[in-house]
Design an enzyme around this catalytic site. Sequence first.
Site, short mmCIF file in Angstrom:
data_model
loop_
_atom_site.label_atom_id
_atom_site.label_comp_id
_atom_site.label_asym_id
_atom_site.label_seq_id
_atom_site.Cartn_x
_atom_site.Cartn_y
_atom_site.Cartn_z
N CYS A 102 -50.02 54.68 17.48
CA CYS A 102 -48.81 55.26 18.09
C CYS A 102 -47.75 54.18 18.19
CB CYS A 102 -49.17 55.79 19.47
SG CYS A 102 -47.77 56.45 20.38
N HIS A 149 -51.52 64.96 18.93
CA HIS A 149 -51.02 63.68 19.45
C HIS A 149 -49.63 63.86 20.09
CE1 HIS A 149 -50.51 59.16 19.02
NE2 HIS A 149 -49.26 59.54 19.17
N GLU A 150 -48.76 64.60 19.40
CA GLU A 150 -47.38 64.77 19.88
C GLU A 150 -47.31 65.67 21.11
OE1 GLU A 150 -45.10 62.84 18.93
OE2 GLU A 150 -46.27 62.01 17.29
N HIS A 153 -47.98 63.72 24.04
CA HIS A 153 -46.80 62.97 24.49
C HIS A 153 -45.94 63.83 25.42
CE1 HIS A 153 -46.76 59.07 22.61
NE2 HIS A 153 -46.89 59.55 21.38
ZN ZN Z 1 -47.49 58.58 19.64
#
Ligand code: ZN
Length: 183
Positions: A102, A149-150, A153
């Site tokens: 990341c 993953h996003e 976030h």
């Molecule tokens: Zn990331």
Amino acid sequence: MTVLRVLTTPDQTLRTKSRNLSVAEINSEEVKTLINDIYETLRAGEYGVGMSAIQVGQPLAVTVVMIHPTPNRPELTNFNKVYLNPKIIETFGEKEPMWEGCCSVLDENANPVYAKVPRYTKIRVEYHDKAGKKHRNLADGFLAHVLQHEIDHNNGILFTDLVDVRNIISQEEYRKLNKIITH
Ligand SMILES: [Zn+2]
């Protein structure tokens, strides 16, 4: 378009839960500019295949996917898409460990760190497009991986939260390991 500064740990802004946008906000100049600037920021880096607004300090559920061949993943093909208010509404099968890094999680030498993170290989995601239209799409393979993953976030979660700290490795170790796997 502007290359924005990418926040890195331990910046606590990364822990903010992003809020969803209204359709009026999606159609605003501010959000259009933010999307273009995130694209520009991704283009400025070699490795990034996705970025969410909180990584540039905006607590809005805006995720830009820009999959392209990278030094670590030369086999990838280009795929660009904006996911606004993205949400996983269905998962399929079991999670499998997948390598990830990341651009907001760097070591003391400012290099990304890597770990194998348990991720679903197929998901159904609900989101609004840039015109404010709602979609429900299946995503599998690498795209499913990037979206998980996003979306994390957008919820203030980093991939390193999901793994044993002892299994987080440096970029150098990751590259060495990758060679072992591919040869
Ligand atoms: Zn990331």
